[in-house]
Write a protein that holds these residues in place. Structure first.
Motif, short mmCIF file in Angstrom:
data_model
loop_
_atom_site.label_atom_id
_atom_site.label_comp_id
_atom_site.label_asym_id
_atom_site.label_seq_id
_atom_site.Cartn_x
_atom_site.Cartn_y
_atom_site.Cartn_z
N ALA A 180 -54.44 41.00 97.09
CA ALA A 180 -53.32 41.83 97.55
C ALA A 180 -52.02 41.43 96.86
N ILE A 181 -51.80 40.13 96.67
CA ILE A 181 -50.60 39.68 95.95
C ILE A 181 -50.64 40.16 94.51
N LEU A 182 -51.79 40.05 93.86
CA LEU A 182 -51.91 40.46 92.47
C LEU A 182 -51.64 41.95 92.31
N GLU A 183 -52.12 42.75 93.25
CA GLU A 183 -51.91 44.19 93.16
C GLU A 183 -50.44 44.56 93.38
N ALA A 184 -49.77 43.83 94.27
CA ALA A 184 -48.34 44.05 94.46
C ALA A 184 -47.57 43.67 93.20
N MET A 185 -47.97 42.58 92.55
CA MET A 185 -47.34 42.18 91.30
C MET A 185 -47.57 43.23 90.21
N ALA A 186 -48.77 43.80 90.19
CA ALA A 186 -49.07 44.84 89.20
C ALA A 186 -48.16 46.05 89.37
N ALA A 187 -47.74 46.29 90.62
CA ALA A 187 -46.83 47.41 90.90
C ALA A 187 -45.39 47.07 90.57
N GLY A 188 -45.14 45.86 90.09
CA GLY A 188 -43.79 45.45 89.73
C GLY A 188 -42.93 45.08 90.91
N LEU A 189 -43.56 44.74 92.04
CA LEU A 189 -42.79 44.36 93.21
C LEU A 189 -42.41 42.88 93.17
N PRO A 190 -41.18 42.55 93.56
CA PRO A 190 -40.88 41.13 93.80
C PRO A 190 -41.68 40.66 95.00
#
Length: 311
Positions: A221-231
């Motif tokens: 879930a963290i990796l997918e949020a990072m992929a979306a460019g989210l801090p």
């Protein structure tokens, strides 16, 4: 969960019937023990995966967490003994295998990180400006170790005008809703269950991803949020150290978590430049190290390279 453990003992029949070349167990205990038995009886190389921290420390407080941890820790040793290769998600996790299970097991370990499908999570944030409220999102099951009850309480202490989206499901949903009513913030919380395509579309519309868990492995879930460019704001638990670097591609908080969350959320809410810097760095981390096809090539090569002589 445990019904799967008993159903997994149908595996010998399937192995006898279909004669696979390799065996793969995604949990050393739930399915892993049956796979270990088949590996030894039918002489087939076994690839075992590690995904959580509960093999090395209790995942939840109290006696139930202790009992669960002891069971996982000792039963997994049987599967590790039979395994040809053991997949670890990070160098930190590999070190824990060495400390807990010894050098003989550690020799079987290969590091292959989690992966993100950038065909699905191809959209990244195009702007880091906010629209008046600060949109916070977290993804995970509604269970105690995810610490979402505390997240709801602590967000109220930030002084930030936030909207919180909880993506997931589980037995604590009604408790979260009751808490939201008590804090008079029911209109600021949304709970949804989404497929990957819908999640990939929703993430870039948010302002920050918060992972407030008490125990983790290397959560996708963290990796997918990072992929979306989210801090990302995350608690320093499990093996996220191999993914998140504080102040470089995320904000990583230590205990007391309330203080860290309040400070981090206020900093992000006040600074568009900080949000952009962390979000862009997060996306770059995923593209460089966790892209689906690149990691899958490592995964496939490791399985195909196995032989019984390695055990």
């Amino acid at each position: 969960m445990w019904p799967f453990f008993f159903l997994s003992w149908l595996l010998p029949w399937f192995v006898f019937r279909y004669k696979p070349t390799y065996l793969l167990a995604q949990c050393p205990v739930l399915g892993g023990l049956a796979a270990a038995f088949c590996s030894r009886v039918f002489r087939i190389p076994l690839f075992v995966e590690l995904h959580g921290a509960h093999y090395f420390a209790p995942a939840r407080p109290g006696w139930k967490g202790e009992v669960e941890h002891v069971l996982y820790r000792w039963l997994s040793r049987i599967t590790f003994w039979a395994a040809t290769r053991i997949r670890s998600l990070s160098d930190d996790m590999s070190e824990c295998v060495l400390q807990v299970c010894g050098a003989a097991t550690y020799k079987k370990v290969i590091v292959i990180p989690n992966r993100v499908d950038l065909e699905i999570f191809r959209f990244s944030k195009s702007t880091y400006a906010t629209d008046g409220c600060f949109r916070v999102i977290t993804v995970g099951s509604f269970f105690p170790r995810k610490n979402l009850y505390a997240l709801i309480e602590d967000l109220c202490k930030t002084g930030v005008d936030f909207r919180l989206t909880l993506v997931g499901a589980g037995p604590l949903k009604e408790e979260y809703l009751t808490l939201a009513d008590r804090l008079h913030m029911r209109d600021r919380i949304e709970m949804v269950s989404l497929d990957h395509q819908s999640l990939a579309a929703l993430l870039p519309q948010q302002d920050v991803y918060v992972h407030y868990a008490l125990s983790e492995g290397v959560p996708r879930a963290i990796l997918e949020a990072m992929a979306a460019g989210l801090p990302v704001v995350a608690t320093r638990v499990g093996f996220i150290k191999g993914v998140l670097c504080d102040e470089e591609n995320a904000l990583v908080i230590d205990q007391p978590y309330t203080d860290g969350l309040v400070k981090s959320l206020r900093s992000l809410a006040e600074s568009e430049d900080l949000r952009r810097r962390l979000g862009v760095a997060a996306r770059h981390t995923i593209e460089e190290r966790f892209e689906w096809n690149r990691v899958f090539d490592q995964y496939r090569s490791a399985i195909k390279a196995m032989s019984l002589e390695e055990r």
